[in-house]
Design an enzyme around this catalytic site. Structure first.
Site, mmCIF file in Angstrom:
data_model
loop_
_atom_site.group_PDB
_atom_site.id
_atom_site.type_symbol
_atom_site.label_atom_id
_atom_site.label_comp_id
_atom_site.label_asym_id
_atom_site.label_seq_id
_atom_site.Cartn_x
_atom_site.Cartn_y
_atom_site.Cartn_z
ATOM 1 N N ASP A 38 0.830 -1.017 -0.043
ATOM 2 C CA ASP A 38 -0.055 -0.028 -0.141
ATOM 3 C C ASP A 38 0.923 1.279 -0.177
ATOM 4 O O ASP A 38 1.585 1.552 0.825
ATOM 5 C CB ASP A 38 -0.886 -0.080 1.084
ATOM 6 C CG ASP A 38 -2.085 1.069 1.089
ATOM 7 O OD1 ASP A 38 -2.011 1.753 0.156
ATOM 8 O OD2 ASP A 38 -3.091 0.996 2.108
ATOM 9 N N ASP A 39 0.869 2.040 -1.018
ATOM 10 C CA ASP A 39 1.530 3.338 -1.205
ATOM 11 C C ASP A 39 3.106 2.949 -1.460
ATOM 12 O O ASP A 39 4.045 3.889 -0.977
ATOM 13 C CB ASP A 39 1.458 4.517 -0.061
ATOM 14 C CG ASP A 39 -0.108 4.866 0.031
ATOM 15 O OD1 ASP A 39 -0.803 4.498 -0.768
ATOM 16 O OD2 ASP A 39 -0.182 5.599 0.797
ATOM 17 N N CYS A 78 -5.911 4.547 -3.716
ATOM 18 C CA CYS A 78 -6.159 2.987 -3.250
ATOM 19 C C CYS A 78 -7.222 2.245 -3.984
ATOM 20 O O CYS A 78 -7.121 1.231 -4.690
ATOM 21 C CB CYS A 78 -6.600 3.029 -1.694
ATOM 22 S SG CYS A 78 -5.193 3.925 -0.785
ATOM 23 N N ARG A 82 -7.392 -1.257 -6.345
ATOM 24 C CA ARG A 82 -7.712 -2.385 -5.824
ATOM 25 C C ARG A 82 -8.648 -3.329 -6.581
ATOM 26 O O ARG A 82 -8.805 -4.264 -6.942
ATOM 27 C CB ARG A 82 -8.030 -2.278 -4.419
ATOM 28 C CG ARG A 82 -6.790 -2.046 -3.764
ATOM 29 C CD ARG A 82 -7.239 -1.340 -2.126
ATOM 30 N NE ARG A 82 -6.062 -0.818 -1.730
ATOM 31 C CZ ARG A 82 -5.100 -1.654 -1.257
ATOM 32 N NH1 ARG A 82 -5.048 -2.945 -1.077
ATOM 33 N NH2 ARG A 82 -3.687 -0.931 -0.774
ATOM 34 N N LYS A 134 -5.662 -5.156 3.612
ATOM 35 C CA LYS A 134 -6.696 -4.035 3.430
ATOM 36 C C LYS A 134 -7.499 -4.320 2.269
ATOM 37 O O LYS A 134 -7.119 -4.797 1.169
ATOM 38 C CB LYS A 134 -5.734 -2.821 2.973
ATOM 39 C CG LYS A 134 -6.276 -1.729 2.483
ATOM 40 C CD LYS A 134 -5.600 -0.478 2.065
ATOM 41 C CE LYS A 134 -6.444 0.810 1.597
ATOM 42 N NZ LYS A 134 -5.459 1.823 1.519
ATOM 43 N N HIS A 136 -10.547 -2.332 0.982
ATOM 44 C CA HIS A 136 -11.112 -0.903 0.534
ATOM 45 C C HIS A 136 -12.055 -1.012 -0.503
ATOM 46 O O HIS A 136 -11.835 -0.038 -1.667
ATOM 47 C CB HIS A 136 -9.745 -0.009 0.461
ATOM 48 C CG HIS A 136 -9.988 1.347 0.758
ATOM 49 N ND1 HIS A 136 -9.137 2.410 0.308
ATOM 50 C CD2 HIS A 136 -11.097 1.929 0.858
ATOM 51 C CE1 HIS A 136 -9.597 3.486 0.641
ATOM 52 N NE2 HIS A 136 -10.792 3.422 1.102
ATOM 53 N N SER A 159 -8.370 2.180 4.567
ATOM 54 C CA SER A 159 -7.128 2.526 4.891
ATOM 55 C C SER A 159 -6.768 2.672 6.275
ATOM 56 O O SER A 159 -7.911 2.739 7.100
ATOM 57 C CB SER A 159 -6.658 3.971 4.380
ATOM 58 O OG SER A 159 -6.534 3.809 2.857
ATOM 59 N N HIS A 213 1.279 2.490 3.848
ATOM 60 C CA HIS A 213 0.703 3.531 3.743
ATOM 61 C C HIS A 213 0.636 4.112 5.523
ATOM 62 O O HIS A 213 0.799 3.391 6.498
ATOM 63 C CB HIS A 213 -0.681 3.127 3.982
ATOM 64 C CG HIS A 213 -1.925 4.060 3.755
ATOM 65 N ND1 HIS A 213 -2.456 4.671 4.854
ATOM 66 C CD2 HIS A 213 -2.827 4.581 2.533
ATOM 67 C CE1 HIS A 213 -3.232 5.654 4.178
ATOM 68 N NE2 HIS A 213 -3.686 5.420 3.007
ATOM 69 N N ASP A 265 -0.179 -0.575 -4.920
ATOM 70 C CA ASP A 265 -1.647 -0.214 -5.589
ATOM 71 C C ASP A 265 -1.250 1.421 -6.056
ATOM 72 O O ASP A 265 -2.136 1.734 -6.755
ATOM 73 C CB ASP A 265 -2.550 -0.140 -4.472
ATOM 74 C CG ASP A 265 -2.184 0.934 -2.945
ATOM 75 O OD1 ASP A 265 -1.052 1.339 -3.204
ATOM 76 O OD2 ASP A 265 -3.327 1.107 -2.368
ATOM 77 N N ASN A 266 -0.313 2.185 -5.779
ATOM 78 C CA ASN A 266 0.039 3.452 -6.288
ATOM 79 C C ASN A 266 1.410 3.976 -5.757
ATOM 80 O O ASN A 266 1.932 3.021 -4.837
ATOM 81 C CB ASN A 266 -1.170 4.374 -5.941
ATOM 82 C CG ASN A 266 -1.400 4.492 -4.503
ATOM 83 O OD1 ASN A 266 -2.631 3.886 -4.281
ATOM 84 N ND2 ASN A 266 -0.638 4.828 -3.807
ATOM 85 N N LYS A 281 1.826 9.920 -5.027
ATOM 86 C CA LYS A 281 0.390 9.568 -4.850
ATOM 87 C C LYS A 281 -0.522 10.605 -4.860
ATOM 88 O O LYS A 281 -0.228 11.743 -4.582
ATOM 89 C CB LYS A 281 0.238 8.643 -3.162
ATOM 90 C CG LYS A 281 -1.068 8.540 -2.888
ATOM 91 C CD LYS A 281 -1.245 7.987 -1.483
ATOM 92 C CE LYS A 281 -2.820 7.649 -1.221
ATOM 93 N NZ LYS A 281 -2.752 7.128 0.350
#
Length: 471
Positions: A38-39, A78, A82, A134, A136, A159, A213, A265-266, A281
């Protein structure tokens, strides 16, 4: 719902011709593990050039598999990303183009029931399925992972900085408030337990970690131990987690029966690294949309190969279905394509457009070496008054339990230089991956060509979303 049932019956029927779904053997149908950070920024890993962070497990994974250098997500944030990795469809098709956010009252956004996920397709083919981490894709019960093909779920539904931060096990609250320092370890332990319990049958493990994240948090084994700050501590623990999962597959004799993908994811938040890309991000510069990706499958994929062809998370579902021997659903548009010819044999696919979305707008299009920003790439809103910024979702010691020393806007993860943002910017990403020099004036024919691709995709937007397109 009716159409989804038809598709399910067709897929199950195909398997019944070959034998009982209940007795599908793991050696006949490979396992699939998707680890989704994540991130995590493009430059956050040692094997992607970070000068300080040490990631020996991911370095080894890259040395034993295929490392992609131009792997894209469809949005720089996010939830839509996903939805895409699980469905093979862009956000404007799967319906999640913004983040469900409980503490902002955005509770009605979630993956629709008629969307088909990798988990649903593989579950109907006799696979055990688990989502650990996660989600989301909706935090109301009708959106839960257990309603989208996962036998098991353990994690935070959104998140880890969105209140209330609570751990859910299947469909019930398991912990509140959440001790975030132990999240990576607990997710890893759960993943290992799932592998052990299902070693005699094929399985799909989706492991979307909370880290890195914000708020960043690491266990005592890693906290303040790496000498590279809290971010480096978190990356080191994430790397160990990957190593432990791979080691468990080997210990169970499943190493050569399992395709493993590690990606993000990003792009990164403050404190991370884009590896020399512009932005971060939440913005559609390369730093927000380009992420690391490593595929590993001993005995099937080559070792130590780097692939530079543009591809992305839209390609994960068709690739997985190809690997397990299932057809791609033909009752809906699947935007991705099977990457196995590229991963196995280096067969370069034909050029195709890859699109990026931000909020309710189709923002940019990449094809071949060129990228067109139809809309002005935005900066992060925190930069104007970075010195006074206070994170309203920062650790408070009561509802969000994590170290207080989080990163700030002055620790920007990507390039802040380059030509001033305007509409219709064109970049040659082979020559200028940092998007510094707008060459739209030098190549008007390429601008026209890419804008036509953009317009054609915009026509495929559902009318309700198309009406939201604004300058």
């Amino acid at each position: 719902m009716a159409m989804r049932n038809v598709v399910r019956q067709f897929l199950v029927g195909c398997l019944l011709v070959l034998g009982s779904v209940a007795t599908v053997a793991a050696e006949e149908h490979p396992n699939v593990v998707v680890i989704f950070a994540d991130d995590l920024g493009y430059g956050d890993l040692e094997c992607y050039g970070h000068p300080e962070f040490r990631t020996p497990a991911l370095n080894a994974m890259a040395a034993e598999g295929v490392r992609l250098t131009q792997f894209y997500v469809p949005t720089p944030y996010c939830a839509p990303s996903r939805g895409t990795i699980l469905t093979g469809r862009y956000p404007w098709r799967h319906g999640v183009w913004r983040n469900p956010t409980p503490d902002a009252g955005i509770n009605d956004v979630g993956l629709p029931p008629d969307e088909l996920t990798i988990a649903e397709l593989l579950k109907d083919a006799g696979y055990a399925t688990a989502c650990i981490g996660k989600w989301h894709l909706g935090h109301r019960s009708e959106f839960y992972p257990t309603r989208h093909g996962f036998d098991e779920y353990y994690g935070i539904l959104y998140s880890n900085d969105m209140r209330p931060v609570e751990l859910i096990e299947n469909e019930r609250r398991a912990e509140y408030p959440v001790v975030q320092a132990t999240l990576t370890k607990r997710y890893t332990d759960r993943a290992i337990d799932f592998i052990r319990r299902n070693r005699e049958r094929p399985f799909f493990l989706y492991l979307p970690h909370a880290m890195p994240h914000k708020p960043l948090a690491a266990s005592e084994e890693f906290y303040k131990q790496t000498g590279t700050g809290l971010y480096g501590d978190v990356i080191a623990e994430l790397d160990q987690s990957v190593g432990q999962v791979l080691a468990e597959l080997k210990a169970q004799g499943l190493d050569e029966q399992t395709l493993v993908l590690f990606t993000s994811d990003n792009g990164p938040w403050f404190g991370g690294s884009t590896g020399g890309l512009r932005g971060m991000k939440a913005v559609t510069w390369e730093g927000g949309l380009r992420v690391p990706a490593i595929f590993r499958w001993p005995g099937r994929l080559p070792e130590g190969v780097t692939v530079n062809a543009p591809c992305g998370t839209i390609d994960v579902l068709p690739t997985v279905l190809s690997v397990v021997g299932l057809p791609v659903p033909d009752d809906r548009t699947i935007d991705g394509r099977n990457l196995m010819p590229l991963l196995e044999h280096g067969q370069l696919p034909a050029d195709r457009p890859l699109f990026g979305m931000r909020r309710n707008r189709l923002a940019c299009v990449r094809m071949g070496r060129y990228k067109l920003h139809v809309h002005t790439p935005k900066g992060t809103r925190y930069m104007a008054d970075a010195s006074k910024w206070i994170d309203p979702r920062g650790p408070d010691g009561v509802t969000i339990l994590a170290p207080f020393e989080q990163y700030r806007p002055n620790q920007y993860p990507g390039l802040l230089t380059g030509d001033a943002p305007v509409d219709m910017m064109l970049f040659d990403l082979d020559a200028d991956p940092g998007e510094q020099h707008n060459i739209a004036g030098q190549h008007p024919e390429i601008v026209v060509f890419l804008k036509a691709e953009y317009d054609a995709m915009l026509e495929e937007f559902p009318p309700a979303i198309r009406q939201l397109q604004r300058r």
